[in-house]
Design a protein around this motif. Structure first.
Motif, PDB file in Angstrom:
ATOM      1  N   GLN A  64       7.199   3.868  22.584  1.00 14.39           N
ATOM      2  CA  GLN A  64       7.432   5.157  21.936  1.00 14.39           C
ATOM      3  C   GLN A  64       8.553   5.921  22.627  1.00 14.39           C
TER       4      GLN A  64
ATOM      5  N   TRP B 204       8.835   2.846  14.101  1.00 16.63           N
ATOM      6  CA  TRP B 204       7.394   2.981  14.307  1.00 16.63           C
ATOM      7  C   TRP B 204       6.878   4.285  13.700  1.00 16.63           C
ATOM      8  N   ASP B 205       7.612   5.370  13.925  1.00 19.20           N
ATOM      9  CA  ASP B 205       7.196   6.665  13.373  1.00 19.20           C
ATOM     10  C   ASP B 205       7.108   6.609  11.861  1.00 19.20           C
ATOM     11  N   GLU B 206       8.104   5.974  11.254  1.00 18.67           N
ATOM     12  CA  GLU B 206       8.090   5.904   9.794  1.00 18.67           C
ATOM     13  C   GLU B 206       6.908   5.073   9.305  1.00 18.67           C
ATOM     14  N   PHE B 207       6.611   4.009  10.042  1.00 20.92           N
ATOM     15  CA  PHE B 207       5.469   3.166   9.684  1.00 20.92           C
ATOM     16  C   PHE B 207       4.173   3.983   9.777  1.00 20.92           C
ATOM     17  N   GLN B 208       4.094   4.800  10.818  1.00 15.70           N
ATOM     18  CA  GLN B 208       2.907   5.638  11.004  1.00 15.70           C
ATOM     19  C   GLN B 208       2.822   6.728   9.951  1.00 15.70           C
ATOM     20  N   ASN B 209       3.980   7.239   9.523  1.00 15.29           N
ATOM     21  CA  ASN B 209       3.973   8.327   8.558  1.00 15.29           C
ATOM     22  C   ASN B 209       3.362   7.899   7.238  1.00 15.29           C
ATOM     23  N   GLY B 210       3.696   6.687   6.836  1.00 18.01           N
ATOM     24  CA  GLY B 210       3.121   6.174   5.597  1.00 18.01           C
ATOM     25  C   GLY B 210       3.431   7.005   4.374  1.00 18.01           C
ATOM     26  N   SER B 211       4.639   7.568   4.297  1.00 16.30           N
ATOM     27  CA  SER B 211       4.988   8.279   3.072  1.00 16.30           C
ATOM     28  C   SER B 211       5.625   7.281   2.114  1.00 16.30           C
ATOM     29  N   SER B 212       5.878   7.716   0.886  1.00 10.39           N
ATOM     30  CA  SER B 212       6.401   6.766  -0.099  1.00 10.39           C
ATOM     31  C   SER B 212       7.844   6.375   0.194  1.00 10.39           C
TER      32      SER B 212
ATOM     33  N   ARG C 171      13.112   3.768   4.408  1.00 12.09           N
ATOM     34  CA  ARG C 171      13.727   4.224   5.653  1.00 12.09           C
ATOM     35  C   ARG C 171      13.698   3.126   6.705  1.00 12.09           C
TER      36      ARG C 171
ATOM     37  N   LYS D 217      14.007  18.084  15.983  1.00 11.27           N
ATOM     38  CA  LYS D 217      13.799  16.653  15.815  1.00 11.27           C
ATOM     39  C   LYS D 217      15.068  15.871  16.173  1.00 11.27           C
TER      40      LYS D 217
ATOM     41  N   SER E 184       0.827  -1.201   0.000  1.00 10.75           N
ATOM     42  CA  SER E 184       0.000   0.000   0.000  1.00 10.75           C
ATOM     43  C   SER E 184       0.864   1.255   0.000  1.00 10.75           C
ATOM     44  N   LEU E 185       2.149   1.121   0.276  1.00 12.42           N
ATOM     45  CA  LEU E 185       3.031   2.286   0.215  1.00 12.42           C
ATOM     46  C   LEU E 185       3.843   2.264  -1.083  1.00 12.42           C
TER      47      LEU E 185
END
Lengths: 324, 456
Positions: free
Chosen positions: A273, A282-290, A295, A112, A53-54
């Motif tokens: 977290q 986890w953050d990258e998984f949540q971000n769901g960017s392409s 990453r 960050k 889906s990504l």
């Protein structure tokens, strides 16, 4: 040469014959490199065919690209940090010019955490947790190895707690730390750091404990008897007789513990977290960017490499400490 | 001289001078007001990865917090419950919250706590999405206009699908983000307007599925698309970017935006605990000032929105692809793939007095809590008013806004002249009008839902 032998075991010394050398080189470098190349090729072929889906699963090229991006991000974030401190200094100067009684503020940058920061955080946490585990497990293991009573006493608990998953400890540790560790505004340790470190400790102390106990019980009986005949005090007996014989076992235990600790830490960070590589994933998984999948894969390779490096480090230490 | 008395003195003087100066924008703030230092300068605010956290991100990135002498850290939270718990136990100073969270906490639905808000973060911003399979079943029942589906899409078409599923013995499940979330009430409103019962909460059923035609459950926003893809839910109501994400991934179709369900509905607020607000009055005003400026900046121009999209797409904030975030943030919304329609009001951050904490907004949420049984017994109109006044703090907002007017950062016309009520509001998908002064009359207008002394 002496040191090389110590560090990498003996084996290098036997290689005098150039043909032997060549063959050894092929075995130790050539084969792994070729195998890894095949793995990369298979990966890039397979990756482009799997649509998630990504988007498509990233191949080695995209992952390498994201690794570079992550390092670049680190430096651009550092620039922003420098700019912040510059702005703050200017602000303070202006305010003091207006009002000499003004106490300047020295705020910390709150930007960050970059990828490299997360790596450092994770390493620091795993070492603290591992050291705690070692400090607890080695003495306890020696006690258990020397005394049948202690062994019988702690055996059921070890058997009971050893298989428990880190994810089960985590809520308990979180609640206890939150309740017990009351902080002021500027605590010495962040709660999240303590929670991660203690979870690592709880999961990684068992292997060290068991190995230490086994090492101590397998000390040569003659030596133990000599100690008894000479009526050496316990401290001397541990130092002169037990530790030298049990050290290889202890180190094996510690090596395994560190490996477990590293694995546990990533899971704990992910779930709680808490800052570190686990949170990054986890953050990258949540971000769901392409770019997220690439990453995450960068993180996977990083975690693997660091795990391997830690293992080697323990091995080197063992070779240095344990007399062959 | 003890600290609290000094700060209250400062605050009093600050307030009177700010009021004296409101309108006189030729020179800056009085010297003393500028010197009133916030009680707490290091702050940590929580947010959830949704585009409507934008005011916090903008206030941070544009240096508005710094201008107020605050050093703020923004931290993404795992889900709404964790966020609320961390505000309550003091790990966070404040957070981007669902409008229902401070109200729910105050009346004790879920975790009981004293949470107040002086700043409404935005209007609208959500949508309802269904999976491709459900859309395929729904579409034949929808009226068409100029070769495209006519909007707004009412839930009547979905009812036919749900009824057909019922005959086959299949349960229809949808996701929302939190029991007291705007999404929960919007989704329920839309379903009920289409003649379906979204279920009641009772003292023994805290999942809110008693007598339900459609089973609603909680899923954290970022997991919505994945959960729908795996078939656990067949649709959901969530904020952006997770509806557009479904279009981009080709797994679902957004059918209706919340602006179509209730025009210009209040969405998120900035919440702090009552104790924190009491202990840090100057800080609170300073934070609200920074946030008002951020809202104003966000609605000032399209160029700013484009810049905001860039900020939000950073991995430490929302982190989704720019294209996905840009869709709704820059005034368009894509329903079916390729069916992109203008949606200039999909996100409103400042226009229409979006940042002002209206009592009537609070009361609407309370009425919906009563309608679906989260408030278990009938309450008089005065009770609704009391809770709204306890939680919503327009005086703090006005103090901050007037200071900004005095500094020349916003115009006096940007502030509402109001007693906290918007008057009779229209623009609901079922045509029912809402008057915040008469919550019980309002509840009586609905076919589906609890009213007066109803029990489930």
């Amino acid at each position: 040469m002496e040191l090389v032998n110590k560090l990498f075991g003996s084996g290098a010394a036997a290689l005098r014959d150039p043909r032997e050398l060549g063959r050894a080189f092929v075995m130790s470098v050539g084969v792994p490199v070729i195998a890894f190349a095949i793995f990369l090729a298979l990966w890039s072929v397979a990756a482009s065919r799997i649509q998630t889906s990504l988007g498509a699963v990233p191949g080695p090229a995209q992952v390498a690209e994201q690794a570079v991006v992550l390092v670049k991000e680190h430096f651009s974030e550092r620039e922003r940090e420098a700019a912040f401190y510059k702005r703050q200094a200017e602000r303070d100067k202006e305010r003091i010019a207006e009002d000499p009684s003004y106490e300047p503020r020295n705020f910390q940058w709150t930007g960050k955490r970059t990828y490299l920061d997360q790596i450092v955080t994770s390493l620091y946490t795993v070492f603290v947790g591992f050291l705690l585990a070692t400090v607890v497990a080695v003495p306890l293991g020696i006690l258990a190895g020397t005394s049948k009573i202690v062994q019988a006493a702690i055996n059921p608990m070890v058997q009971l707690f050893r298989p428990v998953s880190p994810l089960a400890w985590l809520p308990i540790v979180t609640l206890i730390v939150s309740a017990v560790y009351v902080t002021t505004d500027e605590p010495m340790f962040q709660k999240s750091f303590l929670i991660s470190a203690i979870t690592v400790t709880l999961c990684s102390l068992w292997t060290t404990l068991i190995n230490t106990a086994i090492g101590v019980t397998s000390v040569d009986k003659d030596l133990v008897n000599v100690g008894k005949v000479l009526q050496l005090p316990l401290a001397t007996r541990v130092r002169k007789i037990i530790l030298p014989s049990a050290l290889p076992f202890i180190f094996t235990g510690m090596r395994l513990s560190l490996g477990v600790g590293w694995m546990v830490l990533i899971a704990a960070e992910m779930l709680a977290q808490n800052p570190g590589l686990g949170k990054f994933v986890w953050d990258e998984f949540q971000n769901g960017s392409s770019d997220s999948l690439s990453r995450i894969m960068v993180a996977v390779f990083t975690i693997g490499l660091i795990g391997y490096a830690l293992d080697r480090l323990m091995q080197v230490l063992q070779n240095l400490v344990v007399p062959r | 001289m003890s600290a609290p008395s000094r700060s209250s003195l400062n605050r009093r003087r600050f307030a009177t001078q700010a009021i004296a100066l409101a309108g006189a924008t030729t020179f800056g703030l009085p010297a003393l007001a500028a010197k009133a230092r916030p009680e707490k300068e290091q702050l940590k605010f929580g947010f959830i990865k949704l585009t409507d956290c934008a005011p916090l991100v903008v206030a941070y990135e544009k240096g508005y917090f710094e201008d107020e002498g605050l050093n703020v850290q923004l931290e993404a939270q795992a889900n709404w419950k964790v966020l609320l718990d961390r505000v309550i136990d003091g790990q966070l100073d404040g957070a981007h919250m669902l409008a229902g969270q401070p109200l729910g906490a105050t009346i004790g639905f879920g975790t009981k706590a004293d949470i107040v808000t002086a700043f409404s973060m935005d209007l609208n911003g959500n949508a309802i999405t269904v999976s491709n399979a459900v859309w395929a079943e729904m579409k034949p029942h929808l009226p068409m206009k100029d070769g495209k589906v006519a909007h707004p899409i009412k839930a009547d078409a979905l009812k036919k699908v749900v009824d057909a599923w019922k005959k086959e013995g299949k349960a229809f499940k949808m996701g929302m983000v939190f029991p007291v979330s705007t999404h929960n009430y919007e989704l329920r409103y839309w379903l009920a307007a289409g003649g379906m019962n979204p279920g009641y909460y009772t003292s023994s059923d805290i999942s809110g599925t008693s007598k339900a035609d459609v089973l609603l459950s909680v899923t954290p926003p970022p997991q919505m698309p994945n959960t729908m893809e795996s078939g656990t839910i067949h649709g959901y109501c969530v904020g952006e970017p997770w509806n557009q994400q479904a279009v981009f991934k080709g797994i679902g179709v957004p059918v209706v935006t919340d602006n179509e369900i209730w025009k210009n509905n209040p969405e998120k607020v900035f919440g702090v605990t009552g104790a924190w607000a009491k202990a840090n009055p100057i800080t609170h005003v300073a934070v609200v000032k920074a946030l008002i400026r951020a809202g104003q900046w966000l609605d000032a121009s399209m160029a700013n929105r484009v810049e905001a999209v860039k900020m939000l797409s950073k991995s430490q904030y929302v982190g989704a692809d720019e294209a996905v975030i840009a869709n709704s943030m820059t005034g368009t919304f894509e329903y079916e793939k390729g069916d992109k329609r203008p949606a200039p009001d999909f996100n409103v951050f400042f226009r229409n007095f979006a940042t002002f904490p209206f009592y009537s907004d609070a009361i609407w949420y309370l009425t919906q809590m009563r309608r679906w049984g989260q408030i278990t017994e009938a309450k008089p109109d005065s009770w609704y008013m009391d809770i709204a006044k306890k939680v919503y703090q327009p005086t703090i907002y006005m103090e901050a806004a007037n200071a900004l007017v005095a500094e020349g950062k916003i115009k006096a016309s940007d502030l509402p002249k109001t007693d906290g009520f918007k008057g009779v509001q229209t623009g609901f998908i079922d045509g029912v009008d809402y008057d915040g002064r008469k919550p019980n009359d309002y509840l009586a207008k609905f076919k589906i839902g609890l009213k007066a002394a109803d029990k489930v």
